[in-house]
Design an enzyme around this catalytic site. Structure first.
Site, PDB file in Angstrom:
ATOM      1  N   LYS A  48     -17.796  15.356 -12.101  1.00 23.44           N
ATOM      2  CA  LYS A  48     -16.618  14.769 -12.526  1.00 23.44           C
ATOM      3  C   LYS A  48     -17.073  13.892 -13.706  1.00 23.44           C
ATOM      4  O   LYS A  48     -18.080  13.173 -14.134  1.00 23.44           O
ATOM      5  CB  LYS A  48     -16.646  14.195 -11.884  1.00 23.44           C
ATOM      6  CG  LYS A  48     -15.472  14.524 -10.755  1.00 23.44           C
ATOM      7  CD  LYS A  48     -15.178  13.262  -9.375  1.00 23.44           C
ATOM      8  CE  LYS A  48     -14.410  12.343  -9.220  1.00 23.44           C
ATOM      9  NZ  LYS A  48     -13.699  12.407  -7.874  1.00 23.44           N
ATOM     10  N   LYS A  83     -18.332   6.794 -14.844  1.00 25.63           N
ATOM     11  CA  LYS A  83     -19.012   5.643 -15.524  1.00 25.63           C
ATOM     12  C   LYS A  83     -19.759   5.626 -15.266  1.00 25.63           C
ATOM     13  O   LYS A  83     -20.619   5.022 -16.523  1.00 25.63           O
ATOM     14  CB  LYS A  83     -18.047   4.536 -14.812  1.00 25.63           C
ATOM     15  CG  LYS A  83     -18.103   3.820 -13.396  1.00 25.63           C
ATOM     16  CD  LYS A  83     -17.774   2.585 -13.303  1.00 25.63           C
ATOM     17  CE  LYS A  83     -17.744   2.597 -11.862  1.00 25.63           C
ATOM     18  NZ  LYS A  83     -18.999   2.774 -10.702  1.00 25.63           N
ATOM     19  N   LYS A 141     -22.859   5.209   1.647  1.00 24.68           N
ATOM     20  CA  LYS A 141     -22.975   4.502   0.803  1.00 24.68           C
ATOM     21  C   LYS A 141     -24.333   4.002   1.391  1.00 24.68           C
ATOM     22  O   LYS A 141     -24.972   3.216   0.479  1.00 24.68           O
ATOM     23  CB  LYS A 141     -22.103   2.821   1.100  1.00 24.68           C
ATOM     24  CG  LYS A 141     -20.686   3.775  -0.191  1.00 24.68           C
ATOM     25  CD  LYS A 141     -20.327   2.686  -0.516  1.00 24.68           C
ATOM     26  CE  LYS A 141     -18.714   3.417  -1.928  1.00 24.68           C
ATOM     27  NZ  LYS A 141     -17.594   2.369  -1.544  1.00 24.68           N
TER      28      LYS A 141
END
Ligand code: TRP
Length: 334
Positions: A195, A198, A112
């Site tokens: 995958k 969203k 991240k």
């Protein structure tokens, strides 16, 4: 009841079938066997700054999804992390017994933060310590986790051990991961190698939990297929066929090999219609309930307020004892 479950989910917009089959559905089932505490982790979401209106809306959206899916607030505690002070307080205590070296090894932080570590917020580095505090503020014994959270859970056990050694032998349980059967990996309807997500720009790539019957049928009808006759499981050569069979099996709660065998001669178009019927049957009521709840935020907020109160009632005696063991002067010391 065989133990206490704690799990957390970030408030994000756009929950989809992958989230439902991968995690939410398991949370619902666990209620039959455990005393369950489910938390919408807005403090964790703050490590990747969100707009305040989005934070509020997403928190309600996730609560609506969990309630619509069958999290029963009469049996389980459903609440918002920032409403219970114990999380941040215990996080600080844990910060003081956790070596930096342990956090330096966390792969999620490295991913991240990327190359620009110097600019990453301290909160992102500390994320797994807050996660340990979430779990241990309730003395939870079991944590349902996906593959990506195993390292964080391992760290929670290490932190519990470190605190116990310093202040309180045996005080915190070492929380166990709960790996629930085979996790269902749901892939994009437009590309069976990616995958379901969203963040995919195409809404046609996913079944959202709020999608009505028409959207479900359309998205499955347009789902990518291949030109081979009949259906078969072959993740390498036929990722789309494999994905549709996997979704079917998960919704039907049948072994995927059985579903594949039964549809070895079925054409894609016909299989997609059958899958759409099944998906509407299994997901339609949940989608409608979720839309109903989202139109009534007052009801969601009332459930969460009650959950927070019950959560505080669990953490307060635990935190009183933690403060005392550390040696803080408290009003109770007299
Ligand atoms: N980090 C978890 C995730 O992104 C969410 C989470 C926060 C969590 N606190 C937790 C999960 C405690 C389990 C237990 O999925």
């Amino acid at each position: 009841m065989t133990g206490r479950i704690f799990s957390g989910v970030q408030p994000t917009h756009g929950l989809h079938l992958g989230n439902y089959l991968g995690a939410i559905r398991n949370w619902v089932t666990l209620q039959d066997e455990y005393d369950c505490i489910y938390c919408i982790v807005d403090l964790h979401a703050l490590t990747q700054m969100q707009d305040p209106e989005a934070m509020r809306a997403n928190t309600r959206e996730v609560a609506a999804a969990l309630l619509a899916a069958g999290i029963d607030p009469a049996r389980s505690i459903l609440f918002v992390q920032s409403n219970v002070q114990a999380h941040t307080e215990l996080c600080w205590f844990f910060n003081c017994v956790t070596p930096m070296g342990w956090l330096n090894r966390m792969t999620q932080f490295k991913e991240k933060a990327g190359k620009n570590r110097e600019n990453a917020p301290v909160g992102l580095f500390d994320y797994p310590v807050l996660q340990a505090a979430d779990i241990l503020a309730y003395k939870a014994t079991h944590v349902p986790v996906g593959e990506d959270q195993k390292q964080h859970l391992e760290l929670s056990r290490d932190i519990a051990g470190a605190f116990n050694r310093k202040f309180a032998d045996g005080f915190f349980p070492l929380p166990e991961p709960l790996i629930l059967g085979e996790a269902t990996r749901v892939m994009s309807l437009r590309d069976g190698t990616k995958k379901m997500s969203k963040s995919d720009p195409s809404d046609m790539s996913r079944l959202n939990l709020t999608d009505g019957p028409d959207a479900i049928a359309l998205k499955l009808q347009k789902a990518k297929s291949d030109s081979i006759d009949g259906l078969s499981l072959d993740a390498e050569q036929r990722p789309e066929a494999t994905n549709l069979l996997t979704i079917y099996a998960a919704l039907a709660e049948r072994p995927v090999a059985d579903v594949a065998a039964a549809h070895a001669g079925t054409q894609f178009s016909s299989f997609k219609r059958q899958l759409a019927d099944l998906a509407v049957e299994r997901l339609g009521a949940m989608a409608a309930e979720m839309r109903r709840l989202l139109a009534d935020p007052g009801q969601i907020d009332a459930v969460l307020a009650d959950g927070a109160e019950r959560a505080r009632a669990v953490t307060e005696p635990i935190m009183d004892e933690v403060r005392e063991r550390i040696g803080f002067l408290t009003p109770r010391c007299g």
